[in-house]
Design an enzyme around this catalytic site. Sequence first.
Site, PDB file in Angstrom:
ATOM      1  N   ARG A 281       1.029  -1.361   0.311  1.00 27.53           N
ATOM      2  CA  ARG A 281       0.274  -0.229   0.085  1.00 27.53           C
ATOM      3  C   ARG A 281       0.806   1.269   0.108  1.00 27.53           C
ATOM      4  O   ARG A 281       0.638   2.423  -0.850  1.00 27.53           O
ATOM      5  CB  ARG A 281      -0.688  -0.126   0.980  1.00 27.53           C
ATOM      6  CG  ARG A 281      -1.953  -1.433   1.169  1.00 27.53           C
ATOM      7  CD  ARG A 281      -2.292  -1.357   0.171  1.00 27.53           C
ATOM      8  NE  ARG A 281      -3.731  -2.426   0.472  1.00 27.53           N
ATOM      9  CZ  ARG A 281      -4.080  -3.007  -1.071  1.00 27.53           C
ATOM     10  NH1 ARG A 281      -3.777  -2.967  -2.137  1.00 27.53           N
ATOM     11  NH2 ARG A 281      -4.993  -4.207  -0.520  1.00 27.53           N
ATOM     12  N   LYS A 317      -5.725   0.677   2.721  1.00 24.25           N
ATOM     13  CA  LYS A 317      -6.528  -0.412   2.728  1.00 24.25           C
ATOM     14  C   LYS A 317      -6.567  -1.604   3.925  1.00 24.25           C
ATOM     15  O   LYS A 317      -5.231  -2.142   3.937  1.00 24.25           O
ATOM     16  CB  LYS A 317      -6.726  -0.954   1.040  1.00 24.25           C
ATOM     17  CG  LYS A 317      -8.012  -1.967   1.322  1.00 24.25           C
ATOM     18  CD  LYS A 317      -7.695  -2.678   0.072  1.00 24.25           C
ATOM     19  CE  LYS A 317      -9.173  -4.094  -0.235  1.00 24.25           C
ATOM     20  NZ  LYS A 317      -9.497  -4.042  -1.545  1.00 24.25           N
TER      21      LYS A 317
END
Length: 404
Positions: A281, A317
């Site tokens: 991420r 996320k």
Amino acid sequence: MAMLTCTMFIRLHHLIKLLMLVAMGTAYSILIQLVFKTLFEKYDEYYQNNEGERTVGIKETCVLLIAIFVLALYYHGRTLDSTARLDFLWKLQAKQELDDMGDLREHNKHLLRNILPKHVAEHFLEKDRQNEELYSESHERVGVMFASIPNFSEFYSQSDFENQGVECLRLLNEIIADFDELLSEERFRGIEKVKTIGSTYMASSGLTPEKSQSNDEWDHLVALMDFALAMTDTLEECNKHSFNHFKLRIGIYQGPVIAGVIGAKKPQYDIWGNTVNVASRMDSTGEMGRIQVTEDSYQILSRRGFTFEFRGLIYVKGLKNKVKTYFLKGRSRAIRSQSTIRRMSGQHTLAAIVYGLVKNKQVQRYKENGAKEIDEDSNMRKSAYSVRKPSGEHSSIREVDHAQ
């Protein structure tokens, strides 16, 4: 006895043995027919007077028996020679097969060490290992890096549209190979390449047993950050010589992971855990040309010679709350680019290939136009050099292109 010795114990070619046997048989026949002729004739007379008339004389019988004995000895000697030759060939073949097996075993070991990390390959090469035993290991402090080239997909689409897909893949292979070559340096020995996914390069640190020999528990994370900087410099060098504008987007995070090998026919070494997800991420939410880390990484690396700038809070996320992230600004100690400059002078890099093409073009032009035109071009390059004042090897390449 002489015939048996010639056949059984003397290692000669079978034709030479045959000649020797024929010579000895002829000698015996001459002795029977000439030297001992009287003796054999008297024996025939004695046999005829006492037993009756014989169809074949004793001399002829002895000569026939000698001929049969010679043929039998030759056949036996020929069989021994064939058996000995086959034994020699079998031993030679067995030795060759053993050597081939040894070479194949070494090749397989080398191939396995290229597919898997060295300490993992040694685990699978152990003789007392169970076939069903799987390799898995937990690590508490591991650095994970994802480095992607976001604008490479645009270059690939354009190249595919222009029917240059092979050249595009060749360029990507050169870039990845340059990244892999960095791992051969001593200061990056604790970093392992995990895999590549398209134009994304995944590497990790802290997985090798050598990490316990360092006093600093996060020394491998510092090496991983240096590796990311070296990758950035390497890509910049590739851009100069391939006339592209690729940028790396890098995300780094550290924490616990589980490492293991999965697959039977095509085993693959991989790592799993939330650390891997966060590092991914950091890459996907980052910016091109920047290295993004979390606050935890910032706290570790800022005390070890790296400077950062605060980016802000971003949504990651898989995490409930937003995460504070930082962009790397630089390294306080001037050790960057040392490996890149040394490595780019090799013979198998993209820069060396392009430079070789320029040199070949110079030689070809010299052959076509003669030394006079080359002198004129040299004067033009000197004048261009005095105006532009380029520095380094790469500037000289641009001057040659300008003069041509």
